[in-house]
Design a protein around this motif. Structure first.
Motif, PDB file in Angstrom:
ATOM      1  N   VAL A 107      -0.894   7.874   2.570  1.00 57.14           N
ATOM      2  CA  VAL A 107      -0.617   8.888   1.329  1.00 57.14           C
ATOM      3  C   VAL A 107       0.992   8.672   0.987  1.00 57.14           C
ATOM      4  CG1 VAL A 107      -0.741  10.847   0.007  1.00 57.14           C
ATOM      5  CG2 VAL A 107      -2.588  10.453   1.825  1.00 57.14           C
ATOM      6  N   GLY A 111       1.931  10.745  -4.064  1.00 58.96           N
ATOM      7  CA  GLY A 111       0.415  11.328  -3.962  1.00 58.96           C
ATOM      8  C   GLY A 111      -0.603  10.283  -4.049  1.00 58.96           C
ATOM      9  N   GLU A 112      -0.120   8.874  -4.422  1.00 59.13           N
ATOM     10  CA  GLU A 112      -1.141   7.571  -4.281  1.00 59.13           C
ATOM     11  C   GLU A 112      -1.648   7.235  -3.020  1.00 59.13           C
ATOM     12  OE1 GLU A 112      -1.225   2.883  -5.476  1.00 59.13           O
ATOM     13  OE2 GLU A 112       0.589   3.903  -5.269  1.00 59.13           O
ATOM     14  N   LYS A 113      -3.025   7.332  -2.747  1.00 60.40           N
ATOM     15  CA  LYS A 113      -3.691   6.812  -1.541  1.00 60.40           C
ATOM     16  C   LYS A 113      -4.305   5.671  -1.603  1.00 60.40           C
ATOM     17  CE  LYS A 113      -5.548  11.734  -1.482  1.00 60.40           C
ATOM     18  NZ  LYS A 113      -6.723  12.530  -1.609  1.00 60.40           N
ATOM     19  N   GLU A 168       2.496   9.446   4.847  1.00 61.86           N
ATOM     20  CA  GLU A 168       1.629   9.958   5.593  1.00 61.86           C
ATOM     21  C   GLU A 168       0.641   8.694   5.965  1.00 61.86           C
ATOM     22  OE1 GLU A 168      -0.591  14.143   5.890  1.00 61.86           O
ATOM     23  OE2 GLU A 168      -0.625  13.174   4.089  1.00 61.86           O
ATOM     24  N   ARG A 182      -3.895  12.842  11.015  1.00 58.76           N
ATOM     25  CA  ARG A 182      -3.000  12.324   9.946  1.00 58.76           C
ATOM     26  C   ARG A 182      -1.454  12.561  10.555  1.00 58.76           C
ATOM     27  NH1 ARG A 182      -3.981  13.399   4.127  1.00 58.76           N
ATOM     28  NH2 ARG A 182      -6.106  13.078   3.887  1.00 58.76           N
ATOM     29  N   LYS A 184       2.876  12.400   9.394  1.00 62.16           N
ATOM     30  CA  LYS A 184       3.849  12.248   8.341  1.00 62.16           C
ATOM     31  C   LYS A 184       5.082  11.449   8.941  1.00 62.16           C
ATOM     32  CE  LYS A 184       3.831  15.080   4.962  1.00 62.16           C
ATOM     33  NZ  LYS A 184       3.865  16.218   4.128  1.00 62.16           N
TER      34      LYS A 184
END
Length: 203
Positions: A107, A111-113, A168, A182, A184
């Motif tokens: 991520v 915000g792009e996944k 992330e 997850r 970061k």
């Protein structure tokens, strides 16, 4: 004079060098800068997975993931099945389980996944056409071991460079009992490091 005529001269074939699209994998002719990262992603009784570093290239970053497996008293049959699952040949227990496979994703700060399954087999786009957004490709780096331990690695190529801000890393491996996890990563140094990456040979 010989009865047989001479063989015709056959010209040497002209083989052109092929190059892979930049979004497929990290460039092999470029010396990256290193972003020091050391994060445990998941640990079970038998499996440990860690992010051990990031290679920063001029056009993308490569996340290096190490995988470790230990026998810890398993009977030989179960150990062999676990090794097979660890290397992706079967699920733990001997039945193929696509849904339980090892998966990675990221991520980005905006915000792009992105996931590593973005291929035609899983409904993705043609891999020969330059994608419009970011891509994440996974390359397994082989493996080896013995009667009590096994290890392997993955290189995750994120192209192009991520936007400013944290990245992330997300993974799961249900077959081996690892739910979605997850971590970061502070990627604030990536732009400066990318500017210092350089080719091995002049271009």
């Amino acid at each position: 004079m010989s009865f047989f005529p001479p063989d015709p001269v056959i010209p040497e074939p002209e083989e052109t060098e092929s190059s892979q699209p930049t979004w497929w994998q990290a460039p092999e002719d470029e010396l990256p800068e290193l972003l020091a990262v050391s994060e445990l992603l998941a640990v079970t009784d038998h499996v440990a997975i860690a992010l051990v570093g990031i290679d920063v290239h001029r056009e993308g970053v490569q996340l290096r993931v190490e995988r470790r497996l230990r026998r810890k008293g398993l009977p030989l049959t179960e150990w062999n099945e676990l090794c097979g699952a660890f290397m992706g040949h079967m699920s733990y227990g001997g039945l193929v389980d696509v849904a339980g496979r090892l998966r990675f994703g990221v991520v980005l700060a905006d915000g792009e996944k992105i996931v590593t399954d973005a291929s035609p087999f899983f409904g993705g786009s043609d891999p020969m056409i330059e994608p419009k957004g970011h891509t994440l490709s996974r390359r397994e780096q082989g493996g080896g071991g013995g009667g009590s331990t096994y290890s392997s690695a993955d290189h995750l190529w994120l192209w192009p460079l991520p936007p400013a801000g944290p990245v992330e890393l997300v993974m799961q491996w249900p077959t081996l009992g690892i739910d979605e996890t997850r971590v970061k990563i502070d990627a604030s140094m990536v732009p400066a490091l990318a500017a210092r990456a350089r080719p091995y040979w002049p271009r």
